[in-house]
Design an enzyme around this catalytic site. Structure first.
Site, mmCIF file in Angstrom:
data_model
loop_
_atom_site.group_PDB
_atom_site.id
_atom_site.type_symbol
_atom_site.label_atom_id
_atom_site.label_comp_id
_atom_site.label_asym_id
_atom_site.label_seq_id
_atom_site.Cartn_x
_atom_site.Cartn_y
_atom_site.Cartn_z
ATOM 1 N NE ARG A 305 -4.131 -2.083 1.689
ATOM 2 C CZ ARG A 305 -5.137 -2.484 2.451
ATOM 3 N NH1 ARG A 305 -5.199 -2.127 3.729
ATOM 4 N NH2 ARG A 305 -6.094 -3.244 1.949
ATOM 5 C CG HIS A 448 -3.434 -1.518 -7.630
ATOM 6 N ND1 HIS A 448 -2.317 -1.978 -8.257
ATOM 7 C CD2 HIS A 448 -3.170 -0.228 -7.299
ATOM 8 C CE1 HIS A 448 -1.408 -1.021 -8.298
ATOM 9 N NE2 HIS A 448 -1.898 0.043 -7.734
ATOM 10 C CD GLU A 449 -1.568 -4.240 -4.008
ATOM 11 O OE1 GLU A 449 -1.955 -4.960 -3.092
ATOM 12 O OE2 GLU A 449 -0.955 -4.669 -5.001
ATOM 13 N N GLY A 450 -6.557 -2.601 -2.299
ATOM 14 C CA GLY A 450 -7.569 -2.019 -1.413
ATOM 15 C C GLY A 450 -8.017 -0.679 -1.957
#
Lengths: 613, 613
Positions: A305, A448-450
């Site tokens: 993140r 992406h990645e949350g």
């Protein structure tokens, strides 16, 4: 050497005049290093980025990878660049020497990697994914797993992925269904489909190490029953020799708007295409204990993140520098005071609206870079601070800042890219200039990645309340400490400190008010606005920090506009002051309406019904 | 019939329940029409859009036009769709019957055209450019020019362009250098290069009618020496027969990020490639008097600017409907209150953050559509109001609203497309879904037909001050009249009215304060922020107008959430109320910080120096 990737002058300021990175070399872990070795690494990264990554950035976009007879074909420049990168040893920049790393501080390696992301974010993604994978295994894998899989990754022979999402389970990891059946020899066999796997197939490396979330039958439902497995594309013998093809099958590539050079795949595990020993299933090796997969993956996710924020920052930064270069050379129009059409046109940087767009970009990208490097510095503290209490504090603060460092650059450095296009006018809308691609590439980062919304729930729903609010208190205390220093500094810093102090109070008050409801649905209804408002306050803090560093460097606490004369340093500091002013005048006041709305416990989105749309 | 282009229910509301379009049929110009003919035209446009424009929207993006042996080659679906469109006669929807038009009200034709733009903005661009061209010639051309060039355009045999920009002169029209040399026969010969010419070459029509800005030698410098010429691609005889090829040469196509189906060209005039009569130069015919080119072109530009806003709105609208459809069918996660992973996932529309993104889109796109149709209604007033004073008032108000109607949808319907991607998650970032293309297509709108910054200077520098501020006064009075009506309506409308009334006061106060400086450079330094703040107030006005129309339709002034039960109308009205609330709670308060900054006469951008960046 390209001068439009990142600003070396800015990095020098951030690393040496603000974060005092050389001081880290007093600690045993970094004792072999010095400011000189830091600079050497930055030189190396900048050169590799400019000479090997940037030149094929456009080609990787226009000629995206394709599947050809079940194999991924892509332009050869990608592998050529990655081979050069592997040769530099930069993948192990911050890793232990014992596994082939350089043991550089994270704050330095993050700066170095910025050049690669700015030059070509889709080629840079392969080593970035590999790095996250390797770091997870270093933290959670067995010694044998490190030997078998991490060492070849550090050497650049193996690449890595993270396989979380499935077609029916993206944000909702509780719903993954890939299963891992235990085998007599202690290994597992995996069956399932994974979606959105970046770098999931290619021929850039000898092997691909997939880290896969799956369920061991009989475990609890939801996230509590998820385990983590190493599933190599090609099986590796005890001697490290490559063996048979594992049953990991490329189903197809996703066709994206940007980030096109990075393969993004749908993978089947245990489909039955490859059966190394005649039995079904993809061979997988459990990492750590069963059912700990989510916590383990979050080790990588947190790093990823911050990496997403760093990538967003790099794209914003290079777009800013390119639009600045364009604005300085493109003649168009005349100052308002001079309407005489017979005098020559001026470069558009002379127009206040263009300067506004450049200042906005500068304040976003330099603010974001400061935040990213501040997090890198916290990682170094977490790892090496002599006092364990300092380590714990760094860990907690980093935890608080992670959703912000992921989301804020993803939102505002994308906005910077939008402004970079606007500065270019019609030219910026063509594929003859880089900025349109940066904008398309950067649009992935809020997803992406949350997603942005997931980060918002993480910040307000988890981080702001954990340990009785200890993380939030620490964040606000840390910002307040800067406010106090600025108060004492007097001059313009004191003025901005008053504004920032008030914003800190608003964060505290709003958070209290939201959770005083005792109703999570109401408290979290506008979590995204909370994330955005807190993010703006945090970046304002980064700007006040920078202003104080400028004051220290110039010996001037008087805050007035420095004379920008002929001296390059004076001009640099004047620009920092002006960007800080811009952020406090144009950006921070935006948060007031957001905090007001949050304080009002607004129910508009809660009350909206599906059938009313 | 696609239901994801525009909402017919919303159009019915805007046209019949709010703007009372059928009332226009009481006027002689529209006497042949009725609500039924309006609906027929909307049906027709929606059908042509869904059946002929939408199906090749993606293909026009992936297979953009190319130059092949000096000719433009493109996918055949474009011409097929445009032939169908020509057959409908819709190009002349609002034109006089005497030239082959339908004499429909503008407010209706604008709604109808929205379907085409939503379905395929790049194919729709060809008739839109043609329409602007034809309308200009109808207003400013001679009878012979109308016969020779406009009639074939209305029939769909000729297409049109506008040729303003040159490589060195985009925003700065004072700097164009294309010259037009007078000939003995009254015609001119043109020499020069034009850049960014949309629809500048293709084989979609028998001929292309270029409207070209050029200088007649000996005229004054700057914008005062610009004249307007008709320069057909193929010469047309007095009998209307096509003759020799004129000397207009395609130099190349620009390769854009979006809007790819519309050719965008670099054209040389008088390069010497074609010499119909052996003499050099592209044959051109002066429109009206010499040196009036800029004023003439603005006739078209104003229409084009509202058209840009309409196109941005259409793209935002269809993206909203598509993300809504996606959110209703994509299961992911569970409500906060229910973490049990064994219960089924819910559609993402159930999550408040997704509803926020949908409500934001709804408030942007329906607000923008209201503004676009309001402008259409003003055009009808300008043309047909029985009282000349009403006509003049409509003209002035439209003049004021033009930069806002161009810029606000270009900014916020682009933001809507961004949210539409976000609602789709990773899928929205792939080319398998439409929303990424809408976002790329829409990014052109803040650039062409006068950039955002140019609109800002137009609004604050020209429109707000013209006739001693008469236009601004009229705008504020008109908004205030709505505020007064809402006050009397009581209930929620009265609440919102108080907020809007305060915002109107801020516009008045800020404008006064800026111009009280007597320093145009200072007054205009942050003109873009002024444009954005005033735009938000204007759209808030559109929402209060809609709320009043909902009150009238439901007989309820009580402003409380209507019961959304089974009744489709009740749900529709409840949705309008909620979107109005959203705009007043989440959006309008953003303007406070902007007005504060403007009132502070901020010098940050003025004081910034080039060398400080």
């Amino acid at each position: 050497m390209s001068s439009t990737l990142l600003s070396r002058r800015d990095l020098r300021f951030l690393l040496y005049e603000w974060l005092d990175a050389p001081r880290l070399t007093e600690r045993p872990r970094y004792a072999e290093h010095s400011r000189e070795t830091f600079d050497d690494v930055l030189d190396l990264a900048e050169r590799v980025a400019a000479e090997h990554f940037a030149p094929h950035n456009r080609a990787a976009d226009t000629s995206e990878p394709v599947v050809d007879g079940g194999r991924v074909r892509m332009i050869p420049q990608v592998k050529a660049a990655l081979d050069v990168f592997a040769g530099t040893g930069l993948l192990g920049a911050s890793m232990d020497e014992s596994v082939g790393g350089m043991q550089l501080p994270h704050v330095v390696s993050a700066a170095a990697f910025g050049f690669l992301q700015a030059a070509n974010v889709s080629t840079a993604a392969y080593p970035f994914l590999t790095l996250g994978n390797a770091n997870l295994l270093l933290a959670r894998g067995s010694a044998a797993q490190v030997d078998t899989f991490v060492r070849p990754m550090v050497e650049g022979r193996f690449f890595g992925t993270m396989c979380l999402s499935e077609p029916q389970a993206g944000s909702s990891l509780a719903d993954i269904t890939t299963r891992a059946e235990p085998q007599d020899d202690g290994s597992h066999r995996l069956f399932g489909t994974k979606m959105w796997i970046s770098g999931g197939d290619h021929e850039l490396a000898e092997n691909i190490v997939h880290l896969v979330l799956a369920r061991i039958p009989g475990g609890p439902p939801g996230v509590k029953g998820i385990s983590l497995f190493i599933v190599p594309k090609v099986l590796v013998g005890p001697d490290g020799a490559l063996g048979a093809r594992n049953d990991v099958v490329l189903v197809g590539l996703n066709h994206k708007m940007g980030y096109r050079g990075t393969t993004n795949t749908l993978l089947n595990f245990g489909e039955g295409v490859h059966r190394p020993d005649g039995r079904p299933g993809a061979v997988g090796y459990l990492v750590g204990e069963p059912h700990q997969g989510l916590a383990q993956m979050f080790h990588m996710m947190n790093e990823a993140r911050i990496g997403v924020g760093a990538g967003a920052t790099a794209l914003g930064y290079t777009g800013y520098l390119k639009s600045l270069a364009y604005a300085r050379q493109r003649p168009q129009g005349r100052p308002l005071a001079d309407k005489d059409p017979t005098v020559p046109q001026v470069p558009i940087v002379a127009h206040p609206d263009v300067r506004r767009m450049l200042l906005a970009q500068k304040s976003y990208v330099e603010g974001a870079l400061a935040l990213v490097l501040y997090c890198g510095r916290l990682l170094d503290e977490e790892k090496t601070a002599p006092d364990p209490a300092d380590r714990a504090r760094a860990h907690l603060l980093l935890d608080m800042l992670t959703p912000i460092t992921k989301s804020w650059p993803s939102q505002w450095c994308l906005a910077a890219n939008d402004l970079a296009i606007q500065v270019h006018g019609g030219y910026g809308y063509t594929r003859d200039y880089d900025v349109e691609q940066h904008w398309r590439d950067n649009r992935l980062n809020p997803i992406h990645e949350g997603t942005h919304g997931i980060q918002a729930l993480d910040l307000l729903g988890r981080k702001a309340t954990m340990d009785g609010g200890a993380g939030l208190s620490l964040l606000l205390e840390t910002i307040s400490a800067t406010v106090s220093r600025a108060w004492k500094a007097d001059g313009e810093a004191a003025e901005l400190a008053a504004q920032l102090g008030a914003a800190v109070d608003r964060i505290a008050g709003t958070t209290r008010r939201l959770w005083a409801t005792g109703d999570p649905a109401l408290a979290l209804a506008n979590a995204s606005l909370y994330l955005e408002a807190v993010g703006h306050v945090v970046v304002a803090w980064m700007w006040l920090e920078q202003l104080l560093a400028v004051d220290a460097a110039t010996g001037a606490a008087a805050g007035g506009a420095a004379d920008g004369g002929g001296d390059a340093d004076a001009a640099f500091y004047a620009g920092k002051r002006q960007a800080a002013r811009y952020f406090f005048r144009f950006e921070l006041p935006r948060t007031t309406a957001r905090f007001d709305l949050l304080d009002g416990l607004d129910r508009t989105t809660l009350d909206m019904r599906d059938e009313w749309f």
